[in-house]
Design a protein around this motif. Structure first.
Motif, PDB file in Angstrom:
ATOM      1  N   VAL A   1       0.823  -1.279  -0.103  1.00 27.95           N
ATOM      2  CA  VAL A   1       0.003   0.108  -0.152  1.00 27.95           C
ATOM      3  C   VAL A   1       0.863   1.165   0.010  1.00 27.95           C
TER       4      VAL A   1
ATOM      5  N   LEU B   1      -4.281  -1.020  -2.681  1.00 27.73           N
ATOM      6  CA  LEU B   1      -5.572  -1.396  -1.767  1.00 27.73           C
ATOM      7  C   LEU B   1      -6.681  -1.024  -2.775  1.00 27.73           C
ATOM      8  N   THR B   2      -7.803  -1.667  -2.189  1.00 28.06           N
ATOM      9  CA  THR B   2      -9.239  -1.490  -2.839  1.00 28.06           C
ATOM     10  C   THR B   2      -9.708  -0.082  -2.111  1.00 28.06           C
TER      11      THR B   2
ATOM     12  N   TYR C   1     -12.187   1.789   1.740  1.00 29.90           N
ATOM     13  CA  TYR C   1     -11.438   2.710   2.849  1.00 29.90           C
ATOM     14  C   TYR C   1     -12.008   4.050   3.115  1.00 29.90           C
TER      15      TYR C   1
ATOM     16  N   ARG D   1      -9.480   1.199   6.507  1.00 26.39           N
ATOM     17  CA  ARG D   1     -10.528   0.052   6.087  1.00 26.39           C
ATOM     18  C   ARG D   1     -12.051  -0.057   6.770  1.00 26.39           C
TER      19      ARG D   1
ATOM     20  N   TYR E   1      -3.018   2.995   7.220  1.00 27.69           N
ATOM     21  CA  TYR E   1      -1.704   3.611   6.259  1.00 27.69           C
ATOM     22  C   TYR E   1      -1.617   5.156   6.199  1.00 27.69           C
TER      23      TYR E   1
END
Length: 124
Positions: free
Chosen positions: A2, A27-28, A32, A100, A113
């Protein structure tokens, strides 16, 4: 892996504007919540704004309400912070953060993150 990469910082006079961007990868992004924090010289990192995955829920700290606008573009994995009517007390390193889930926490420890930060300096 990430990565969150901020850009758009710089030097601006009081009353001016800047637009910060944070590009996310690894990341998706739409899963998030995203937040912006800042750390002024000699102070702890503090919450500025957060936005949920869809952009439908937004929260600001009181000191930036009416001046800053957080937004996101899920198609381009980017979150923005439009900063208007800047004041010298807005001078800080600005960080974006990702968490997330659906909550919009203000505590920095609840984010997963972080980016490396971008310097914003507002001269009087």
């Amino acid at each position: 892996q990430v990565q969150l990469v901020e850009s758009g910082g710089g030097l601006v006079q009081a009353g001016g504007s800047l637009r910060l961007s944070c590009a996310a990868s690894g990341l998706t992004f739409s899963s998030y919540a995203m937040g912006w924090f800042r750390r002024a010289p000699g102070k702890d990192r503090e919450f500025v704004a957060a936005i949920n995955w869809s952009g439908g829920y937004i929260y600001y700290t009181d000191s930036v309400k009416g001046r800053f606008t957080i937004s996101r573009d899920n198609a381009n994995n980017t979150v923005y912070l439009q900063m208007n009517s800047l004041k010298p007390e807005d001078t800080a390193v600005y960080y974006c953060a990702a968490r997330r889930g659906v909550l919009l926490p203000t505590e920095r420890g609840r984010y997963d993150y972080w980016g490396q930060g971008t310097q914003v300096t507002v001269s009087s």
